[in-house]
Design a protein around this motif. Sequence first.
Motif, PDB file in Angstrom:
ATOM      1  N   GLY A  50       0.780   3.630   0.106  1.00  0.00           N
ATOM      2  CA  GLY A  50      -0.512   3.724   0.767  1.00  0.00           C
ATOM      3  C   GLY A  50      -0.582   2.860   2.010  1.00  0.00           C
ATOM      4  O   GLY A  50       0.443   2.520   2.611  1.00  0.00           O
ATOM      5  N   GLN A  51      -1.781   2.496   2.390  1.00  0.00           N
ATOM      6  CA  GLN A  51      -2.015   1.777   3.639  1.00  0.00           C
ATOM      7  C   GLN A  51      -1.316   0.427   3.678  1.00  0.00           C
ATOM      8  O   GLN A  51      -0.987  -0.079   4.763  1.00  0.00           O
ATOM      9  N   GLU A  52      -1.049  -0.159   2.495  1.00  0.00           N
ATOM     10  CA  GLU A  52      -0.384  -1.465   2.465  1.00  0.00           C
ATOM     11  C   GLU A  52       0.951  -1.439   3.209  1.00  0.00           C
ATOM     12  O   GLU A  52       1.320  -2.407   3.886  1.00  0.00           O
ATOM     13  N   PHE A  54       1.817   0.491   5.759  1.00  0.00           N
ATOM     14  CA  PHE A  54       1.600   0.581   7.202  1.00  0.00           C
ATOM     15  C   PHE A  54       1.041  -0.731   7.754  1.00  0.00           C
ATOM     16  O   PHE A  54       1.373  -1.131   8.866  1.00  0.00           O
ATOM     17  N   ASN A  55       0.227  -1.398   6.949  1.00  0.00           N
ATOM     18  CA  ASN A  55      -0.225  -2.735   7.338  1.00  0.00           C
ATOM     19  C   ASN A  55       0.975  -3.672   7.457  1.00  0.00           C
ATOM     20  O   ASN A  55       1.047  -4.496   8.387  1.00  0.00           O
ATOM     21  N   GLU A  70       1.366  -5.876   0.075  1.00  0.00           N
ATOM     22  CA  GLU A  70       2.141  -5.374   1.208  1.00  0.00           C
ATOM     23  C   GLU A  70       3.628  -5.623   1.002  1.00  0.00           C
ATOM     24  O   GLU A  70       4.457  -4.750   1.271  1.00  0.00           O
ATOM     25  N   SER A  73       5.039  -3.202  -1.503  1.00  0.00           N
ATOM     26  CA  SER A  73       5.233  -1.872  -0.935  1.00  0.00           C
ATOM     27  C   SER A  73       6.511  -1.818  -0.106  1.00  0.00           C
ATOM     28  O   SER A  73       7.288  -0.858  -0.195  1.00  0.00           O
ATOM     29  N   ASP A 110       7.549   9.413  -2.252  1.00  0.00           N
ATOM     30  CA  ASP A 110       6.713   8.958  -1.139  1.00  0.00           C
ATOM     31  C   ASP A 110       7.439   7.959  -0.249  1.00  0.00           C
ATOM     32  O   ASP A 110       7.253   7.964   0.977  1.00  0.00           O
ATOM     33  N   TYR A 111       8.255   7.098  -0.851  1.00  0.00           N
ATOM     34  CA  TYR A 111       8.951   6.074  -0.064  1.00  0.00           C
ATOM     35  C   TYR A 111      10.197   6.605   0.635  1.00  0.00           C
ATOM     36  O   TYR A 111      10.749   5.930   1.512  1.00  0.00           O
ATOM     37  N   SER A 114      10.093  10.649   4.755  1.00  0.00           N
ATOM     38  CA  SER A 114       9.630   9.992   5.974  1.00  0.00           C
ATOM     39  C   SER A 114      10.336  10.545   7.203  1.00  0.00           C
ATOM     40  O   SER A 114      11.562  10.675   7.219  1.00  0.00           O
TER      41      SER A 114
END
Length: 212
Positions: A50-52, A54-55, A70, A73, A110-111, A114
Amino acid sequence: MTNVLVVKANNRPDGISTKMYNTFMAEAATVEGLNVTTFDVFEENLAYFGQELFNAFGKLQNGEALTALEQASVDSMNKSRAALDAADVVVFAFPLWNLTIPAALQSFIDYTYSAGYSFKYNEQGQLVSLMTDKKYILLNARGGYYSTPEMAPMEMSVNYMNSVIGGVYGMQKVEEVIIEGHNANPAEAENIIATGLENVKAAAQKLATVTA
């Protein structure tokens, strides 16, 4: 030496896809020239994508400290991709749960799904697969019958994995073994499972002819 990565995606000890995994591992041990490793998506405890992530990318570029989520992730991405990078052949042993794949396996996908890693876009905007040098095997179990014309549209585990691994990533499929109907037809369950496990052994033996 052919490096074989087996992605185990069932933490139920009595699960049929767990039996498929165990059977495959035992049979693969009899095949010369294989280096077989397991990536258990449940034991790896992958963080949800999730957003973590990209953060974390932004913070790493700026030299900032990451939060625990983060960092988890980033670690999940790195170990998933490292396992995939090292493999010549990837074997997925997974069940159909609630018409789809287990969430832990989805995290692994998901990981690794890309742009710039498993695929890219060319100048015309078309998808180009980046893992065409790898091969894959699917080992799937489902208690009902989903190969019939009526039920096939509801099956979103094998279809999904083929679309991602074969379609987007571009890996070449070596074999697909599906055990189905053992819950829907308990009178034949023993025979269904036994036949399926023999097919798993045959899939493992096929690796003797797969060159890295």
